[in-house]
Design a protein around this motif. Sequence first.
Motif, PDB file in Angstrom:
ATOM      1  N   ARG A  13       0.834  -1.196   0.000  1.00 13.48           N
ATOM      2  CA  ARG A  13       0.000   0.000   0.000  1.00 13.48           C
ATOM      3  C   ARG A  13       0.868   1.246   0.000  1.00 13.48           C
ATOM      4  NH1 ARG A  13      -4.962   1.191   4.248  1.00 13.48           N
ATOM      5  NH2 ARG A  13      -5.671   3.169   3.322  1.00 13.48           N
ATOM      6  N   TYR A  14       0.564   2.173  -0.903  1.00  9.69           N
ATOM      7  CA  TYR A  14       1.215   3.482  -0.933  1.00  9.69           C
ATOM      8  C   TYR A  14       0.178   4.521  -0.514  1.00  9.69           C
ATOM      9  CZ  TYR A  14       4.560   0.977  -3.913  1.00  9.69           C
ATOM     10  OH  TYR A  14       5.455   0.068  -4.413  1.00  9.69           O
ATOM     11  N   ARG A  15       0.268   4.959   0.736  1.00 10.41           N
ATOM     12  CA  ARG A  15      -0.726   5.870   1.302  1.00 10.41           C
ATOM     13  C   ARG A  15      -2.118   5.265   1.171  1.00 10.41           C
ATOM     14  NH1 ARG A  15       1.484  11.983  -0.285  1.00 10.41           N
ATOM     15  NH2 ARG A  15       3.531  11.730   0.743  1.00 10.41           N
ATOM     16  N   ARG A  16      -2.973   5.834   0.347  1.00  8.51           N
ATOM     17  CA  ARG A  16      -4.343   5.324   0.235  1.00  8.51           C
ATOM     18  C   ARG A  16      -4.531   4.359  -0.936  1.00  8.51           C
ATOM     19  NH1 ARG A  16      -8.093  10.747   1.274  1.00  8.51           N
ATOM     20  NH2 ARG A  16      -7.264  11.257   3.367  1.00  8.51           N
ATOM     21  N   THR A  17      -3.462   4.097  -1.668  1.00 15.60           N
ATOM     22  CA  THR A  17      -3.567   3.273  -2.864  1.00 15.60           C
ATOM     23  C   THR A  17      -2.917   1.908  -2.651  1.00 15.60           C
ATOM     24  OG1 THR A  17      -3.513   5.241  -4.272  1.00 15.60           O
ATOM     25  CG2 THR A  17      -3.041   3.129  -5.321  1.00 15.60           C
ATOM     26  N   TRP A  18      -3.654   0.859  -3.014  1.00 15.88           N
ATOM     27  CA  TRP A  18      -3.104  -0.488  -2.946  1.00 15.88           C
ATOM     28  C   TRP A  18      -2.463  -0.824  -4.285  1.00 15.88           C
ATOM     29  CZ3 TRP A  18      -2.716  -3.238   1.424  1.00 15.88           C
ATOM     30  CH2 TRP A  18      -3.530  -2.884   2.498  1.00 15.88           C
ATOM     31  N   ALA A  19      -1.132  -1.022  -4.292  1.00 22.56           N
ATOM     32  CA  ALA A  19      -0.441  -1.443  -5.509  1.00 22.56           C
ATOM     33  C   ALA A  19      -0.612  -2.935  -5.730  1.00 22.56           C
ATOM     34  CB  ALA A  19       1.039  -1.090  -5.422  1.00 22.56           C
ATOM     35  N   LEU A  20      -0.626  -3.697  -4.632  1.00 23.28           N
ATOM     36  CA  LEU A  20      -0.888  -5.132  -4.661  1.00 23.28           C
ATOM     37  C   LEU A  20      -1.846  -5.452  -3.531  1.00 23.28           C
ATOM     38  CD1 LEU A  20       2.762  -6.523  -5.058  1.00 23.28           C
ATOM     39  CD2 LEU A  20       1.064  -6.271  -6.876  1.00 23.28           C
ATOM     40  N   ARG A  21      -2.756  -6.403  -3.791  1.00 20.20           N
ATOM     41  CA  ARG A  21      -3.735  -6.739  -2.758  1.00 20.20           C
ATOM     42  C   ARG A  21      -3.928  -8.254  -2.681  1.00 20.20           C
ATOM     43  NH1 ARG A  21      -7.643  -3.312  -0.302  1.00 20.20           N
ATOM     44  NH2 ARG A  21      -8.237  -4.360   1.616  1.00 20.20           N
ATOM     45  N   ASP A  22      -3.434  -8.830  -1.593  1.00 20.26           N
ATOM     46  CA  ASP A  22      -3.640 -10.246  -1.306  1.00 20.26           C
ATOM     47  C   ASP A  22      -3.200 -11.136  -2.465  1.00 20.26           C
ATOM     48  OD1 ASP A  22      -4.354 -12.326   0.365  1.00 20.26           O
ATOM     49  OD2 ASP A  22      -6.404 -12.425  -0.406  1.00 20.26           O
ATOM     50  N   CYS A  23      -1.980 -10.942  -2.946  1.00 20.59           N
ATOM     51  CA  CYS A  23      -1.444 -11.718  -4.074  1.00 20.59           C
ATOM     52  C   CYS A  23      -0.796 -13.004  -3.573  1.00 20.59           C
ATOM     53  CB  CYS A  23      -0.398 -10.910  -4.838  1.00 20.59           C
ATOM     54  SG  CYS A  23      -1.073  -9.514  -5.745  1.00 20.59           S
ATOM     55  N   SER A  24      -1.166 -14.105  -4.185  1.00 21.02           N
ATOM     56  CA  SER A  24      -0.573 -15.397  -3.863  1.00 21.02           C
ATOM     57  C   SER A  24      -0.236 -16.135  -5.151  1.00 21.02           C
ATOM     58  CB  SER A  24      -1.525 -16.250  -3.016  1.00 21.02           C
ATOM     59  OG  SER A  24      -1.766 -15.649  -1.755  1.00 21.02           O
ATOM     60  N   LEU A  25       0.938 -16.718  -5.202  1.00 19.94           N
ATOM     61  CA  LEU A  25       1.346 -17.514  -6.359  1.00 19.94           C
ATOM     62  C   LEU A  25       2.490 -18.428  -5.949  1.00 19.94           C
ATOM     63  CD1 LEU A  25       4.223 -16.298  -7.849  1.00 19.94           C
ATOM     64  CD2 LEU A  25       2.689 -14.342  -7.988  1.00 19.94           C
ATOM     65  N   SER A  26       2.671 -19.473  -6.743  1.00 15.10           N
ATOM     66  CA  SER A  26       3.748 -20.423  -6.499  1.00 15.10           C
ATOM     67  C   SER A  26       4.311 -20.867  -7.834  1.00 15.10           C
ATOM     68  CB  SER A  26       3.205 -21.627  -5.714  1.00 15.10           C
ATOM     69  OG  SER A  26       4.234 -22.537  -5.414  1.00 15.10           O
ATOM     70  N   ILE A  27       5.632 -20.800  -7.976  1.00 16.37           N
ATOM     71  CA  ILE A  27       6.280 -21.165  -9.237  1.00 16.37           C
ATOM     72  C   ILE A  27       7.257 -22.317  -8.973  1.00 16.37           C
ATOM     73  CG2 ILE A  27       7.762 -20.393 -11.125  1.00 16.37           C
ATOM     74  CD1 ILE A  27       6.702 -17.571 -10.639  1.00 16.37           C
TER      75      ILE A  27
END
Length: 284
Positions: A13-27
Amino acid sequence: MNAALEVTGLSVRYRRTWALRDCSLSIPAGRVAALVGPNGAGKTTLLHEIVGLQTPTGGSIRVSGEVAFVAQDKPLYDGFTVTEMLTFGRRLNPGWDDSAARSRLTELGIPLDRKVTGLSGGQQAQVALTLALAKRPELLVLDEPLANLDPLARHDVMRSIMAEVAGGEMTVLLSSHVVTDIRDTCDWLVVLNGGRVQVSGDIDDLLAGHLMLSGPAELADGMAARAQVVAASRTGRQASLLVRDTPVLDPRWNAHQVDLEELVMAYLRSPESAALPRPAGVRR
């Protein structure tokens, strides 16, 4: 297979903006994974989190082994010669393979005594890639490695990446917004859109698990009620639906397998859609 990278519930989160939200991955280890998404989707933020350049607001990241990173702007010192860049890399990295780096650049025909400013864009990309590879990483992370390169240079860089993967146990994660750059080289796909992961999985499995349907528009609502619809469009009396987990089809529907570009574009046009309700399992 063991995972080279696992991301769980990552949020930035950058101040009031979410750049990423609850990201999940597996490689899985040994894969060449493409991170695809539109500009502003959060691709660079995700890569910066993975290589430790930023601190997340929430969530966790686990990387197996050494990581090397090549940023989009190909971080080289303009006033340095290629040899000086190699010396710089050797002094900063205890596991540096100087012989392999010099041999690779020689094979590519890149003069070691030439300054970075005297190299073409493709040569600069190859030098930056060589510096990353000389660290002998288990995970190589590339942010738009083909940006601003001409078609020949793009082909040469991707061929170099594939050769390195074939020769060892390295895993590659590269970001791109151009599907043609990854079609013949990547075997794992991650689609990031609006700061969240929509798709993460083996490309062949994803293509096999989706179907493009076309048929009478009046049947669309009924199909949507019994199938997982990724994207839908209507033109007059005809409807087109991209669905996953192929349903039992009414004979009035025409169906065909999707290609990689159709799959990616359908998800990007439907940011509310997601192929997986939870992180994809690691498998071959």
